[in-house]
Design an enzyme around this catalytic site. Structure first.
Site, PDB file in Angstrom:
ATOM      1  N   SER A  15     -12.294 -29.003   2.222  1.00  0.00           N
ATOM      2  CA  SER A  15     -12.494 -29.047   0.767  1.00  0.00           C
ATOM      3  C   SER A  15     -11.402 -28.307   0.007  1.00  0.00           C
ATOM      4  CB  SER A  15     -13.854 -28.446   0.406  1.00  0.00           C
ATOM      5  OG  SER A  15     -14.876 -29.248   0.926  1.00  0.00           O
ATOM      6  N   ASN A  28     -22.084 -37.220  -1.530  1.00  0.00           N
ATOM      7  CA  ASN A  28     -23.351 -36.537  -1.858  1.00  0.00           C
ATOM      8  C   ASN A  28     -23.462 -36.445  -3.372  1.00  0.00           C
ATOM      9  OD1 ASN A  28     -21.390 -34.037  -0.661  1.00  0.00           O
ATOM     10  ND2 ASN A  28     -22.140 -33.751  -2.733  1.00  0.00           N
ATOM     11  N   LYS A  61     -26.560 -32.130  -5.318  1.00  0.00           N
ATOM     12  CA  LYS A  61     -25.941 -31.733  -4.056  1.00  0.00           C
ATOM     13  C   LYS A  61     -26.742 -30.633  -3.345  1.00  0.00           C
ATOM     14  CE  LYS A  61     -21.588 -29.792  -2.284  1.00  0.00           C
ATOM     15  NZ  LYS A  61     -20.169 -29.573  -2.601  1.00  0.00           N
TER      16      LYS A  61
HETATM   17 MG    MG Z   1     -19.140 -33.530  -1.225  1.00  0.00          MG
END
Ligand code: MG
Length: 484
Positions: free
Chosen positions: A177, A304, A324
């Site tokens: 991420s 998500n 989320k």
């Molecule tokens: Mg995500």
């Protein structure tokens, strides 16, 4: 599998080998018995697949899903020319497990790509997607596909877990991420700020297995992904290809190039989403311009639901509850758009239930590739929905948070055995009996229906028991850490 008459068409085409007489005979046969389906008259070449995966984009974040100020003309056009799904699910409410499920066709609890204690993989993680898993890219390689991954991987950053070791011929992107590797010198909470600095997020940008820039220039990441994706399509247009394009945005920290920054009425979050929308338009235009549109299935969705605690820098699940991290609908029900001119009918709305895991099974089925039979595959073929030949092969859905089953959907009914608000907002609460909702009558999960449908819980309990009997305990990949 394919519609029987379509398979028959395929067989006859092969037999006649497109000879002139054969073609006219085939044409007569085709006219009298044609049914829509994935077969084409382009010889044995299977179609291309492009899966575009947004990060943390909510059910309510696109124009064609009702957002009043976010402008997504390209995704709206994709939906108008293709099929928009109302009940499309990711397999987990957070990045790593969700991506693992898409790549393996299996619930993350089966591959060990989830955890009750560590939600995702981090830069100090020693685990990743197990070698024993057959990724969608590996499955398609059996049929000679060229495979490319452009974007955020997040299934392990150590060499053995990278896309290039898991079926992809080509990789360009960030391995985890974009908020990870935040430098201590940057301000606290910078990831959620409206003015983050690129230099404070020391995220590597990789080409294949090499780091080519660190920190990655996140301002131009969507642009660069788009250039690489277009290059991959053009370079590989002569043979079947699979392009997996997991965008970095709109996961925080939010960045957009000068063409989009400060332009969206929805603010910085809108800028990032509108740039992803632009990118989708570029990919679709490339497929059209290269003459590949009629031979390519493109699917757009998100990993998500929206990260609601990020407030202005998080998205919206529209009328769905929570986001989320949660097993309420807002955490896992996503926008889903299929596009395949001439094969998937334009302007259609599909209310059948389907999921990212079904994309795995569907792509392998359409390609004529083998689906592993030595393990449980949770994905089902969604061809009946795509080609409007029948009802969904899916009637149940199992909602996991980490390794724990929280809720079960059967038809329009959903029972919550455990509820817990999205990340950062409270503890798990078990329910015995489970709380029952009817997602048709009440998509927002706000009206308990236990008294009205007392017989339904027994059916759901049966489905839950049968499902849990198929789940074996495996080691979690997310809990392994690199020794300091
Ligand atoms: Mg995500």
């Amino acid at each position: 599998m394919n519609h029987p008459s379509v398979s028959l068409h395929y067989a006859i085409m092969r037999y006649l080998k497109c000879s002139e007489v054969g073609l006219s005979l085939f044409f007569v046969f085709f006219l009298t018995t044609w049914a829509p389906g994935p077969a084409s008259c382009e010889g044995d070449r299977p179609p291309n697949f492009v899966i575009i995966f947004a990060d943390d984009l909510g059910y309510g974040d696109l124009g064609c899903y009702g957002h009043p100020t976010l402008r997504t003309p390209n995704l709206d056009r994709m939906a108008a020319e293709g099929m928009r799904f109302t009940d499309f699910y990711s397999a987990a409410p957070v990045c790593t497990p969700s991506r693992a499920a898409l790549m393996t066709g299996r619930l993350p609890v089966r591959s060990g790509m989830c955890s009750d204690t560590r939600r995702v993989l981090f830069p100090d993680s020693a685990g990743g997607i197990p070698e024993s898993e057959v990724t969608l890219a590996e499955g398609l390689k059996q049929k000679g596909y060229t495979t490319g991954c452009v974007g955020k991987w997040h299934l392990g950053h150590l060499p053995q877990f990278l896309p290039t070791r898991n079926g992809f011929d080509f990789y360009f992107g960030i391995p985890y991420s974009n908020d990870m590797d935040h430098l201590d010198s940057g301000p606290n909470g910078e990831a959620r700020s409206l003015n983050p600095k690129v230099e404070n997020f020391n995220v590597p940008l990789m080409r294949n297995e090499e780091i080519i820039q660190r920190p990655a220039d996140q301002t131009h990441l969507t642009q660069r992904y788009t250039e690489e994706a277009i290059g991959f399509i053009k370079k590989n247009k002569e043979k079947p290809f699979f392009l997996y394009m997991p965008h970095t945005f709109p996961h925080i920290p939010l960045f957009a190039s000068e063409d989009f920054l400060g332009k969206s009425p929805r603010g910085l979050y809108g800028d990032a989403v509108e740039e992803v929308d632009w990118s989708v338009g570029q990919v679709l235009d490339t497929l059209k311009n290269e003459g590949l549109a009629e031979n390519t299935l493109v699917f757009f969705t998100s990993d998500n639901g929206p990260w609601l605690i990020m407030k202005e820098t998080g998205g919206s699940a529209g009328l769905l509850r929570d986001g989320k991290g949660s097993t309420w609908e807002g955490g896992m029900r996503e926008p889903g758009i299929a596009w395949w001119p001439g094969k998937v009918k334009g302007g259609e709305l599909c209310r059948g239930m389907s999921s990212t895991m079904d994309l795995y099974t569907t792509c392998l089925t359409i390609a004529g590739a083998e689906i592993p039979t030595d393990r449980v595959i949770d994905g089902v073929d969604m061809s009946p929905l795509l080609f409007q030949t029948g009802p969904s092969n899916r009637d149940e859905y199992f909602y996991y948070r980490g390794q724990t089953l929280y809720a079960v959907r059967k038809g329009p009914f959903k029972a919550h055995y455990i509820t817990r608000p999205a990340y950062g907002r409270g503890e798990a609460e078990p329910h015995d009996p489970p709380i029952l909702y009817h997602l048709g009558i009440d998509p927002s999960e706000s009206i308990e229906m236990n008294d009205r449908f007392p017989e339904v819980l027994k059916e759901i309990e049966k489905a839950k028991k049968a499902h849990l009997e198929t789940v074996e305990e495996v080691e979690s990949q997310l809990e392994k850490r690199i020794e300091p």
